[in-house]
Design a protein around this motif. Sequence first.
Motif, PDB file in Angstrom:
ATOM      1  N   THR A 117      51.141  13.206 -83.286  1.00  0.00           N
ATOM      2  CA  THR A 117      51.521  14.458 -82.632  1.00  0.00           C
ATOM      3  C   THR A 117      52.985  14.434 -82.215  1.00  0.00           C
ATOM      4  N   SER A 118      53.435  13.280 -81.744  1.00  0.00           N
ATOM      5  CA  SER A 118      54.827  13.142 -81.314  1.00  0.00           C
ATOM      6  C   SER A 118      55.797  13.219 -82.481  1.00  0.00           C
ATOM      7  N   GLU A 119      55.320  12.944 -83.693  1.00  0.00           N
ATOM      8  CA  GLU A 119      56.193  13.021 -84.860  1.00  0.00           C
ATOM      9  C   GLU A 119      56.497  14.468 -85.260  1.00  0.00           C
ATOM     10  N   VAL A 120      55.727  15.408 -84.764  1.00  0.00           N
ATOM     11  CA  VAL A 120      55.942  16.817 -85.096  1.00  0.00           C
ATOM     12  C   VAL A 120      57.015  17.387 -84.166  1.00  0.00           C
ATOM     13  N   VAL A 121      58.169  17.689 -84.724  1.00  0.00           N
ATOM     14  CA  VAL A 121      59.283  18.252 -83.951  1.00  0.00           C
ATOM     15  C   VAL A 121      59.078  19.740 -83.729  1.00  0.00           C
ATOM     16  N   ALA A 122      58.662  20.428 -84.794  1.00  0.00           N
ATOM     17  CA  ALA A 122      58.475  21.882 -84.720  1.00  0.00           C
ATOM     18  C   ALA A 122      57.567  22.329 -85.846  1.00  0.00           C
ATOM     19  N   VAL A 123      56.944  23.489 -85.650  1.00  0.00           N
ATOM     20  CA  VAL A 123      56.142  24.129 -86.694  1.00  0.00           C
ATOM     21  C   VAL A 123      56.658  25.552 -86.863  1.00  0.00           C
ATOM     22  N   TYR A 124      57.007  25.900 -88.087  1.00  0.00           N
ATOM     23  CA  TYR A 124      57.489  27.249 -88.385  1.00  0.00           C
ATOM     24  C   TYR A 124      56.411  27.984 -89.179  1.00  0.00           C
ATOM     25  N   PRO A 125      55.962  29.147 -88.730  1.00  0.00           N
ATOM     26  CA  PRO A 125      54.889  29.869 -89.433  1.00  0.00           C
ATOM     27  C   PRO A 125      55.251  30.253 -90.863  1.00  0.00           C
ATOM     28  N   HIS A 126      56.547  30.518 -91.102  1.00  0.00           N
ATOM     29  CA  HIS A 126      57.000  30.936 -92.434  1.00  0.00           C
ATOM     30  C   HIS A 126      58.349  30.283 -92.730  1.00  0.00           C
ATOM     31  N   ARG A 127      58.504  29.737 -93.931  1.00  0.00           N
ATOM     32  CA  ARG A 127      59.758  29.053 -94.273  1.00  0.00           C
ATOM     33  C   ARG A 127      60.952  29.983 -94.198  1.00  0.00           C
ATOM     34  N   HIS A 128      60.778  31.232 -94.598  1.00  0.00           N
ATOM     35  CA  HIS A 128      61.925  32.137 -94.643  1.00  0.00           C
ATOM     36  C   HIS A 128      62.440  32.485 -93.248  1.00  0.00           C
ATOM     37  N   GLU A 129      61.660  32.160 -92.200  1.00  0.00           N
ATOM     38  CA  GLU A 129      62.087  32.433 -90.836  1.00  0.00           C
ATOM     39  C   GLU A 129      62.779  31.235 -90.184  1.00  0.00           C
ATOM     40  N   MET A 130      62.871  30.135 -90.902  1.00  0.00           N
ATOM     41  CA  MET A 130      63.534  28.956 -90.337  1.00  0.00           C
ATOM     42  C   MET A 130      65.024  29.212 -90.150  1.00  0.00           C
ATOM     43  N   PRO A 131      65.603  28.771 -89.041  1.00  0.00           N
ATOM     44  CA  PRO A 131      67.047  28.933 -88.835  1.00  0.00           C
ATOM     45  C   PRO A 131      67.844  28.176 -89.903  1.00  0.00           C
ATOM     46  N   ARG A 132      68.882  28.800 -90.408  1.00  0.00           N
ATOM     47  CA  ARG A 132      69.708  28.155 -91.427  1.00  0.00           C
ATOM     48  C   ARG A 132      70.325  26.857 -90.908  1.00  0.00           C
ATOM     49  N   GLU A 133      70.620  26.839 -89.596  1.00  0.00           N
ATOM     50  CA  GLU A 133      71.272  25.650 -89.049  1.00  0.00           C
ATOM     51  C   GLU A 133      70.379  24.420 -89.105  1.00  0.00           C
ATOM     52  N   VAL A 134      69.050  24.618 -89.153  1.00  0.00           N
ATOM     53  CA  VAL A 134      68.152  23.465 -89.286  1.00  0.00           C
ATOM     54  C   VAL A 134      68.369  22.802 -90.632  1.00  0.00           C
TER      55      VAL A 134
END
Length: 254
Positions: free
Chosen positions: A75-92
Amino acid sequence: MTNDRLRDALLRQGLTPDTAAEAIRVDAKTIERWITKDRTPYPKHRHALAALLRESESFLWPDALGPERAAEVATSEVVAVYPHRHEMPREVWSRLIDSAANQLDILVYAGLFLTENHKLIKTLRAKAQAGTKIRFLFGDPDSLNVTSRSKEEKIGPEAIAAKIRNAIFFFQSLSDEPGVELRLHETTLYNSIYRFDSEMLVNTHVYGLMAAHSPVLHLRQLAGGDLFDTYADSFNSVWGDSKPLPSELLTRRN
């Protein structure tokens, strides 16, 4: 019974029991017992030795963590979960690509969205020349699995194959760069995997949805974790069954 994983990890890092013992401040005979008698170190020593060897604790000592603790670490290895790839911030994406210094792995069918970064080729070339190992795995455009996935996404049986050829055309200039390998795979792609040293993005695939509309897990490797390593092992399995790009897919620009 010996701990061959620990022995091999020491050898890969050019270490002996004596030098490893000095680094983590234990007796060399203690490390010998960890190897030859498969003894499990105390947690603080496991952490230190795993970090020194750049391996996970779960790999070096598979039985060291109980099921509950292993689940907590995962669980600690999960930094974040994004529901949709296209909504991920470009800076990531930018940060992860820029930060990769040792290993950058990409497993996709096409990954055509990556070509939207017009500086990507220049960035990857510079990284390869600085010593970063870069591995690309594209889907074989002639494979049945690519055709099936294209039909499942309801975009036509040849759509993904065409995307793959376009992506390869974009990345082909890197094919002669030492440190960069581009290969094809024919597997059923359950997840697209993007590894940047100890961080990873896992784009899950959902039946009937394009990858851009499917969830993404952002993972960071922890010494006692197993989730990151599960996907890393999956990438390596696909890599082991992959093949070099055929010459007909490497049509150079004039």
